[in-house]
Design a protein around this motif. Structure first.
Motif, PDB file in Angstrom:
ATOM      1  N   PRO A 119       0.796  -1.234   0.000  1.00 37.10           N
ATOM      2  CA  PRO A 119       0.000   0.000   0.000  1.00 37.10           C
ATOM      3  C   PRO A 119       0.828   1.283   0.000  1.00 37.10           C
ATOM      4  O   PRO A 119       0.294   2.358  -0.263  1.00 37.10           O
ATOM      5  CB  PRO A 119      -0.833  -0.120   1.290  1.00 37.10           C
ATOM      6  CG  PRO A 119      -0.944  -1.584   1.529  1.00 37.10           C
ATOM      7  CD  PRO A 119       0.390  -2.135   1.108  1.00 37.10           C
ATOM      8  N   ASP A 120       2.123   1.170   0.283  1.00 34.22           N
ATOM      9  CA  ASP A 120       2.995   2.348   0.252  1.00 34.22           C
ATOM     10  C   ASP A 120       3.619   2.553  -1.128  1.00 34.22           C
ATOM     11  O   ASP A 120       4.312   3.544  -1.353  1.00 34.22           O
ATOM     12  CB  ASP A 120       4.114   2.216   1.293  1.00 34.22           C
ATOM     13  CG  ASP A 120       3.574   2.149   2.710  1.00 34.22           C
ATOM     14  OD1 ASP A 120       2.557   2.819   2.992  1.00 34.22           O
ATOM     15  OD2 ASP A 120       4.154   1.400   3.529  1.00 34.22           O
ATOM     16  N   TRP A 121       3.385   1.612  -2.051  1.00 32.05           N
ATOM     17  CA  TRP A 121       3.990   1.699  -3.375  1.00 32.05           C
ATOM     18  C   TRP A 121       3.240   2.693  -4.253  1.00 32.05           C
ATOM     19  O   TRP A 121       2.040   2.923  -4.100  1.00 32.05           O
ATOM     20  CB  TRP A 121       4.005   0.323  -4.049  1.00 32.05           C
ATOM     21  CG  TRP A 121       4.983  -0.645  -3.460  1.00 32.05           C
ATOM     22  CD1 TRP A 121       5.524  -0.625  -2.202  1.00 32.05           C
ATOM     23  CD2 TRP A 121       5.519  -1.803  -4.098  1.00 32.05           C
ATOM     24  NE1 TRP A 121       6.356  -1.692  -2.029  1.00 32.05           N
ATOM     25  CE2 TRP A 121       6.375  -2.432  -3.169  1.00 32.05           C
ATOM     26  CE3 TRP A 121       5.352  -2.375  -5.358  1.00 32.05           C
ATOM     27  CZ2 TRP A 121       7.064  -3.598  -3.475  1.00 32.05           C
ATOM     28  CZ3 TRP A 121       6.039  -3.537  -5.669  1.00 32.05           C
ATOM     29  CH2 TRP A 121       6.896  -4.142  -4.729  1.00 32.05           C
ATOM     30  N   HIS A 122       3.935   3.247  -5.223  1.00 33.02           N
ATOM     31  CA  HIS A 122       3.377   4.191  -6.188  1.00 33.02           C
ATOM     32  C   HIS A 122       2.276   3.518  -7.013  1.00 33.02           C
ATOM     33  O   HIS A 122       2.502   2.474  -7.610  1.00 33.02           O
ATOM     34  CB  HIS A 122       4.517   4.678  -7.103  1.00 33.02           C
ATOM     35  CG  HIS A 122       4.106   5.666  -8.140  1.00 33.02           C
ATOM     36  ND1 HIS A 122       3.642   6.930  -7.823  1.00 33.02           N
ATOM     37  CD2 HIS A 122       4.087   5.576  -9.496  1.00 33.02           C
ATOM     38  CE1 HIS A 122       3.374   7.576  -8.942  1.00 33.02           C
ATOM     39  NE2 HIS A 122       3.629   6.781  -9.969  1.00 33.02           N
ATOM     40  N   GLN A 123       1.093   4.110  -7.018  1.00 34.20           N
ATOM     41  CA  GLN A 123      -0.052   3.609  -7.799  1.00 34.20           C
ATOM     42  C   GLN A 123      -0.279   2.099  -7.579  1.00 34.20           C
ATOM     43  O   GLN A 123      -0.505   1.349  -8.515  1.00 34.20           O
ATOM     44  CB  GLN A 123       0.140   3.901  -9.290  1.00 34.20           C
ATOM     45  CG  GLN A 123       0.150   5.387  -9.620  1.00 34.20           C
ATOM     46  CD  GLN A 123       0.275   5.662 -11.115  1.00 34.20           C
ATOM     47  OE1 GLN A 123       0.196   4.760 -11.946  1.00 34.20           O
ATOM     48  NE2 GLN A 123       0.451   6.923 -11.462  1.00 34.20           N
ATOM     49  N   TYR A 124      -0.219   1.693  -6.305  1.00 36.42           N
ATOM     50  CA  TYR A 124      -0.335   0.257  -5.996  1.00 36.42           C
ATOM     51  C   TYR A 124      -1.650  -0.339  -6.460  1.00 36.42           C
ATOM     52  O   TYR A 124      -1.748  -1.544  -6.734  1.00 36.42           O
ATOM     53  CB  TYR A 124      -0.137   0.026  -4.493  1.00 36.42           C
ATOM     54  CG  TYR A 124      -1.330   0.414  -3.639  1.00 36.42           C
ATOM     55  CD1 TYR A 124      -2.275  -0.537  -3.278  1.00 36.42           C
ATOM     56  CD2 TYR A 124      -1.519   1.728  -3.200  1.00 36.42           C
ATOM     57  CE1 TYR A 124      -3.375  -0.189  -2.503  1.00 36.42           C
ATOM     58  CE2 TYR A 124      -2.610   2.072  -2.431  1.00 36.42           C
ATOM     59  CZ  TYR A 124      -3.540   1.124  -2.088  1.00 36.42           C
ATOM     60  OH  TYR A 124      -4.637   1.462  -1.332  1.00 36.42           O
ATOM     61  N   GLU A 125      -2.690   0.507  -6.571  1.00 35.73           N
ATOM     62  CA  GLU A 125      -4.006  -0.006  -6.992  1.00 35.73           C
ATOM     63  C   GLU A 125      -3.968  -0.551  -8.418  1.00 35.73           C
ATOM     64  O   GLU A 125      -4.814  -1.357  -8.801  1.00 35.73           O
ATOM     65  CB  GLU A 125      -5.070   1.102  -6.926  1.00 35.73           C
ATOM     66  CG  GLU A 125      -5.200   1.783  -5.574  1.00 35.73           C
ATOM     67  CD  GLU A 125      -4.362   3.062  -5.505  1.00 35.73           C
ATOM     68  OE1 GLU A 125      -3.370   3.182  -6.263  1.00 35.73           O
ATOM     69  OE2 GLU A 125      -4.701   3.943  -4.685  1.00 35.73           O
ATOM     70  N   ARG A 126      -2.981  -0.135  -9.218  1.00 41.49           N
ATOM     71  CA  ARG A 126      -2.886  -0.572 -10.617  1.00 41.49           C
ATOM     72  C   ARG A 126      -2.158  -1.903 -10.783  1.00 41.49           C
ATOM     73  O   ARG A 126      -2.216  -2.513 -11.868  1.00 41.49           O
ATOM     74  CB  ARG A 126      -2.157   0.482 -11.461  1.00 41.49           C
ATOM     75  CG  ARG A 126      -2.915   1.770 -11.697  1.00 41.49           C
ATOM     76  CD  ARG A 126      -2.092   2.698 -12.589  1.00 41.49           C
ATOM     77  NE  ARG A 126      -1.768   2.073 -13.863  1.00 41.49           N
ATOM     78  CZ  ARG A 126      -0.683   2.382 -14.607  1.00 41.49           C
ATOM     79  NH1 ARG A 126       0.175   3.294 -14.170  1.00 41.49           N
ATOM     80  NH2 ARG A 126      -0.456   1.773 -15.753  1.00 41.49           N
ATOM     81  N   LEU A 127      -1.458  -2.346  -9.746  1.00 36.48           N
ATOM     82  CA  LEU A 127      -0.590  -3.507  -9.896  1.00 36.48           C
ATOM     83  C   LEU A 127      -1.329  -4.734 -10.426  1.00 36.48           C
ATOM     84  O   LEU A 127      -0.876  -5.397 -11.362  1.00 36.48           O
ATOM     85  CB  LEU A 127       0.087  -3.837  -8.557  1.00 36.48           C
ATOM     86  CG  LEU A 127       1.072  -2.793  -8.020  1.00 36.48           C
ATOM     87  CD1 LEU A 127       1.497  -3.137  -6.593  1.00 36.48           C
ATOM     88  CD2 LEU A 127       2.298  -2.678  -8.929  1.00 36.48           C
ATOM     89  N   LEU A 128      -2.483  -5.027  -9.835  1.00 32.43           N
ATOM     90  CA  LEU A 128      -3.206  -6.241 -10.219  1.00 32.43           C
ATOM     91  C   LEU A 128      -3.932  -6.112 -11.549  1.00 32.43           C
ATOM     92  O   LEU A 128      -4.389  -7.110 -12.103  1.00 32.43           O
ATOM     93  CB  LEU A 128      -4.172  -6.652  -9.109  1.00 32.43           C
ATOM     94  CG  LEU A 128      -3.487  -7.369  -7.929  1.00 32.43           C
ATOM     95  CD1 LEU A 128      -4.404  -7.405  -6.711  1.00 32.43           C
ATOM     96  CD2 LEU A 128      -3.064  -8.783  -8.327  1.00 32.43           C
ATOM     97  N   SER A 129      -4.037  -4.895 -12.070  1.00 25.08           N
ATOM     98  CA  SER A 129      -4.582  -4.750 -13.416  1.00 25.08           C
ATOM     99  C   SER A 129      -3.523  -5.055 -14.471  1.00 25.08           C
ATOM    100  O   SER A 129      -3.846  -5.324 -15.628  1.00 25.08           O
ATOM    101  CB  SER A 129      -5.128  -3.335 -13.638  1.00 25.08           C
ATOM    102  OG  SER A 129      -4.081  -2.390 -13.658  1.00 25.08           O
ATOM    103  N   LEU A 130      -2.265  -5.034 -14.053  1.00 25.22           N
ATOM    104  CA  LEU A 130      -1.159  -5.283 -14.974  1.00 25.22           C
ATOM    105  C   LEU A 130      -0.577  -6.687 -14.854  1.00 25.22           C
ATOM    106  O   LEU A 130      -0.033  -7.223 -15.820  1.00 25.22           O
ATOM    107  CB  LEU A 130      -0.035  -4.267 -14.704  1.00 25.22           C
ATOM    108  CG  LEU A 130      -0.352  -2.815 -15.053  1.00 25.22           C
ATOM    109  CD1 LEU A 130       0.663  -1.876 -14.405  1.00 25.22           C
ATOM    110  CD2 LEU A 130      -0.352  -2.622 -16.562  1.00 25.22           C
ATOM    111  N   ALA A 131      -0.673  -7.285 -13.662  1.00 28.63           N
ATOM    112  CA  ALA A 131       0.008  -8.559 -13.428  1.00 28.63           C
ATOM    113  C   ALA A 131      -0.659  -9.332 -12.299  1.00 28.63           C
ATOM    114  O   ALA A 131      -1.491  -8.807 -11.564  1.00 28.63           O
ATOM    115  CB  ALA A 131       1.472  -8.304 -13.071  1.00 28.63           C
ATOM    116  N   HIS A 132      -0.275 -10.583 -12.185  1.00 30.10           N
ATOM    117  CA  HIS A 132      -0.568 -11.359 -10.982  1.00 30.10           C
ATOM    118  C   HIS A 132       0.508 -11.027  -9.946  1.00 30.10           C
ATOM    119  O   HIS A 132       1.622 -10.638 -10.303  1.00 30.10           O
ATOM    120  CB  HIS A 132      -0.496 -12.865 -11.262  1.00 30.10           C
ATOM    121  CG  HIS A 132      -1.468 -13.353 -12.279  1.00 30.10           C
ATOM    122  ND1 HIS A 132      -2.833 -13.222 -12.136  1.00 30.10           N
ATOM    123  CD2 HIS A 132      -1.269 -13.997 -13.477  1.00 30.10           C
ATOM    124  CE1 HIS A 132      -3.436 -13.764 -13.179  1.00 30.10           C
ATOM    125  NE2 HIS A 132      -2.516 -14.234 -14.004  1.00 30.10           N
TER     126      HIS A 132
END
Length: 228
Positions: A119-132
């Motif tokens: 949750p401290d990562w940059h734009q963490y909400e996008r991670l699962l839209s790009l990868a597993h």
């Protein structure tokens, strides 16, 4: 290699300061466990959340290439080294997705501690839209998730590799590797700085590179891999 719709690629990021046997063995075992076509080991250029390594990104990339050698399925990827500014995982995943296509099965592998800090990562909400996300778990390590992290992975966790690979992105799998080695880059650096043996902690090719270039002779900052 498989048809493009079923190609399986993983991103394994870290400072690799220096790359050690634990990093490389984890990458090999990750590739075996997930039946991956390639594991892209990606040295971070400028870490967003940590002190910059004392060794240049170019040296760390060269050591990674030396350590990988001709190991099948492992790739020393320089895309973060080539990119200026902070190395954000979301940008790296977007770059891999663009390179490999929308249908490739793309995995971001992270260690357990890095996972807890997502949750401290940059734009963490996008991670699962790009990868597993594949979390390399530690045995007997349980810690409650932050609400933001629990919300991010809600309904996304799967229990098998087969379930993970049914889609290009969007799932989370916890994985325990057979020989997760308790080697810390901080300890390797300390031994190098004190002139102690690092044999069997890092590949001989990496040890030769360090000796040739006179690296780690003075105390320098840095952190271990398997993180953003």
């Amino acid at each position: 290699m498989r048809h493009s719709s079923t190609v399986r690629i993983a991103m394994l990021g870290g400072t690799f300061d220096p790359v050690h046997i634990g990093h490389l063995r984890s990458a090999v075992e990750l590739g075996e466990a997930l039946a991956l076509d390639a594991v892209h080991m990606i040295p971070v250029h400028v870490p967003p959340h940590r002190t910059a390594p004392g060794i240049s990104a170019e040296h760390r990339l060269a050591m990674l290439k030396a350590g990988i050698g001709d190991t099948p399925g492992l790739v020393a990827d320089d895309r973060e080294v080539r990119r200026s500014g902070h190395s954000y995982s979301v940008d790296t995943l977007a770059s891999l997705r663009e390179a490999w296509g929308e249908q490739v099965r793309l995995v971001m592998a992270v260690g357990h501690d890095a996972f807890l800090g997502l949750p401290d990562w940059h734009q963490y909400e996008r991670l699962l839209s790009l990868a597993h996300i594949v979390v390399i778990d530690r045995p007997d390590h349980e810690e409650p998730l932050k609400p933001a992290l629990a919300s991010l992975i809600e309904g996304r966790e799967v229990s098998t590799v087969e379930s993970l690979m049914t889609a290009p992105a969007g799932h989370l799998l916890r994985l325990r590797l057979p020989s997760r080695m308790a080697i810390a880059a901080t300890e390797v650096r300390r031994r190098l700085q004190q002139g102690l043996s690092v044999r069997y902690l890092i590949p001989e090719s990496v040890e030769r590179y360090i000796e040739t270039h006179g690296l780690y002779r003075e105390s320098g900052a840095g952190v271990d891999g398997l993180s953003e």
